[in-house]
Design a protein around this motif. Structure first.
Motif, mmCIF file in Angstrom:
data_model
loop_
_atom_site.group_PDB
_atom_site.id
_atom_site.type_symbol
_atom_site.label_atom_id
_atom_site.label_comp_id
_atom_site.label_asym_id
_atom_site.label_seq_id
_atom_site.Cartn_x
_atom_site.Cartn_y
_atom_site.Cartn_z
ATOM 1 N N ALA A 34 0.842 -1.191 0.000
ATOM 2 C CA ALA A 34 0.000 0.000 0.000
ATOM 3 C C ALA A 34 0.875 1.238 0.000
ATOM 4 N N MET A 35 0.309 2.316 -0.464
ATOM 5 C CA MET A 35 1.000 3.597 -0.384
ATOM 6 C C MET A 35 -0.036 4.683 -0.158
ATOM 7 N N VAL A 121 3.890 7.365 2.435
ATOM 8 C CA VAL A 121 4.309 6.148 3.141
ATOM 9 C C VAL A 121 4.048 4.957 2.228
ATOM 10 N N PHE A 122 5.114 4.227 1.900
ATOM 11 C CA PHE A 122 4.969 2.990 1.144
ATOM 12 C C PHE A 122 5.070 1.838 2.133
ATOM 13 N N TYR A 123 4.111 0.932 2.087
ATOM 14 C CA TYR A 123 4.073 -0.175 3.042
ATOM 15 C C TYR A 123 3.925 -1.506 2.338
ATOM 16 N N THR A 124 4.697 -2.482 2.776
ATOM 17 C CA THR A 124 4.537 -3.857 2.335
ATOM 18 C C THR A 124 4.570 -4.751 3.573
ATOM 19 N N TYR A 125 3.592 -5.646 3.681
ATOM 20 C CA TYR A 125 3.504 -6.477 4.884
ATOM 21 C C TYR A 125 4.785 -7.274 5.084
ATOM 22 N N ASN A 126 5.219 -7.986 4.046
ATOM 23 C CA ASN A 126 6.508 -8.679 4.085
ATOM 24 C C ASN A 126 7.577 -7.800 3.443
ATOM 25 N N SER A 127 8.771 -7.872 3.951
ATOM 26 C CA SER A 127 9.863 -7.122 3.336
ATOM 27 C C SER A 127 10.040 -7.576 1.889
ATOM 28 N N PRO A 128 10.496 -6.694 1.006
ATOM 29 C CA PRO A 128 10.701 -7.078 -0.402
ATOM 30 C C PRO A 128 11.641 -8.276 -0.496
ATOM 31 N N CYS A 129 11.299 -9.225 -1.356
ATOM 32 C CA CYS A 129 12.063 -10.466 -1.420
ATOM 33 C C CYS A 129 13.417 -10.276 -2.099
ATOM 34 N N GLY A 182 8.239 15.895 0.321
ATOM 35 C CA GLY A 182 7.559 15.838 1.610
ATOM 36 C C GLY A 182 8.124 14.752 2.506
ATOM 37 N N LEU A 183 7.417 14.477 3.602
ATOM 38 C CA LEU A 183 7.797 13.356 4.466
ATOM 39 C C LEU A 183 7.653 12.055 3.698
ATOM 40 N N LYS A 184 8.483 11.074 4.038
ATOM 41 C CA LYS A 184 8.424 9.799 3.308
ATOM 42 C C LYS A 184 8.951 8.675 4.183
ATOM 43 N N ALA A 185 8.452 7.494 3.917
ATOM 44 C CA ALA A 185 8.914 6.304 4.639
ATOM 45 C C ALA A 185 8.601 5.069 3.810
ATOM 46 N N PHE A 186 9.464 4.067 3.925
ATOM 47 C CA PHE A 186 9.229 2.734 3.361
ATOM 48 C C PHE A 186 9.142 1.805 4.565
ATOM 49 N N VAL A 187 8.051 1.076 4.675
ATOM 50 C CA VAL A 187 7.764 0.320 5.901
ATOM 51 C C VAL A 187 7.433 -1.135 5.580
#
Length: 252
Positions: A34-35, A121-129, A182-187
């Motif tokens: 999601a983002m 905010v970019f979100y992925t439940y599992n870390s990128p493989c 702007g503010l940013k995060a990869f989660v």
């Protein structure tokens, strides 16, 4: 520039899990990406659960995801994995990279264009493989294979259209977040299990070493966080990936 508030970030991630994640018992084990791109106030102060009030209700969104694999809203984009095996398209790639139909603007890029200087905010439940999403060498090998095939056809005088290699590594695509003002995060919440599994302690340690190097490439492009429950930890500290971002907590 104001800093992303870790407590608020944790609540944003929890909200997205509660509202948009399908069952972790599903074959994809709850994987989704999601983002959001929302006004900065939603990421720096007290959490406001109306930060996505303009979106469709979550049940409708999840039904659309089951059918289309990607949802694009006003301040939110979502994706679940598409296909299986060699033809699988991971959810991170569906949002960050051009689609199979050759779309000129990716869902993530389109979202960033909507709110200038917002909180992204970019979100992925599992870390990128490691096998695909963080594997630059694999993409390079595929490009070389395609180029050699074209050269062979040219030498034989064959006029055969060879499709370009399909990129699967997301690292280059993260430049859109790097350049975001702007503010940013990869989660992420869980470390992808296959990237830390092994038959011996040494094999597991070796895998974690490789994973740390790959996650560092992400963290150098956009602030990287591991968020679970009510807390978030920043993964890069003193130029090293911290241990909390290299092992899994018990499943929810």
């Amino acid at each position: 520039m104001a800093e992303m508030d870790p407590t608020t970030l944790a609540k944003i991630i929890q909200y997205m899990q509660d509202n948009y994640q399908h069952s972790t018992e599903h074959k994809d084990k709850g994987q989704f990406a999601a983002m959001i791109n929302v006004p900065v106030k939603y990421c720096t102060g007290r959490f406001d659960n109306n930060f996505l009030s303009g979106e469709m209700d979550s049940q409708t969104v999840k039904q659309l995801l089951k059918k289309d694999f990607v949802y694009e809203g006003g301040n939110l984009v979502l994706a679940i994995p598409k296909g299986a095996g060699k033809k699988a398209v991971h959810s991170e790639r569906l949002l960050l990279m051009c689609g199979e139909n050759g779309d000129a603007v990716t869902p993530a890029r389109n979202l960033l264009n909507k709110v200038d200087g917002g909180c992204a905010v970019f979100y992925t439940y599992n870390s990128p493989c490691m096998e695909r999403c963080l594997n630059q060498l694999r993409d390079e090998d595929e490009r070389k294979k395609v180029e050699k095939e074209r050269e062979r056809n040219e030498k034989k005088g064959k006029n055969v259209e060879i499709p370009p290699a399909v990129e699967k590594c997301i690292l280059n695509s993260l430049s859109m977040l790097t350049n975001h003002q702007g503010l940013k995060a990869f989660v992420f919440t869980r470390v992808y299990d296959n990237d830390i599994k092994g038959n011996t302690a040494q094999e597991i340690q070796d895998k974690k070493h490789l994973l740390a190097a790959a996650l560092k490439l992400v963290a150098e492009r956009v602030p990287l966080y591991r968020c679970s429950g009510t807390s978030c930890v920043k993964c890069l500290n003193d130029n090293q990936i911290v241990g909390q971002c290299l092992s899994n907590l018990p499943k929810r």
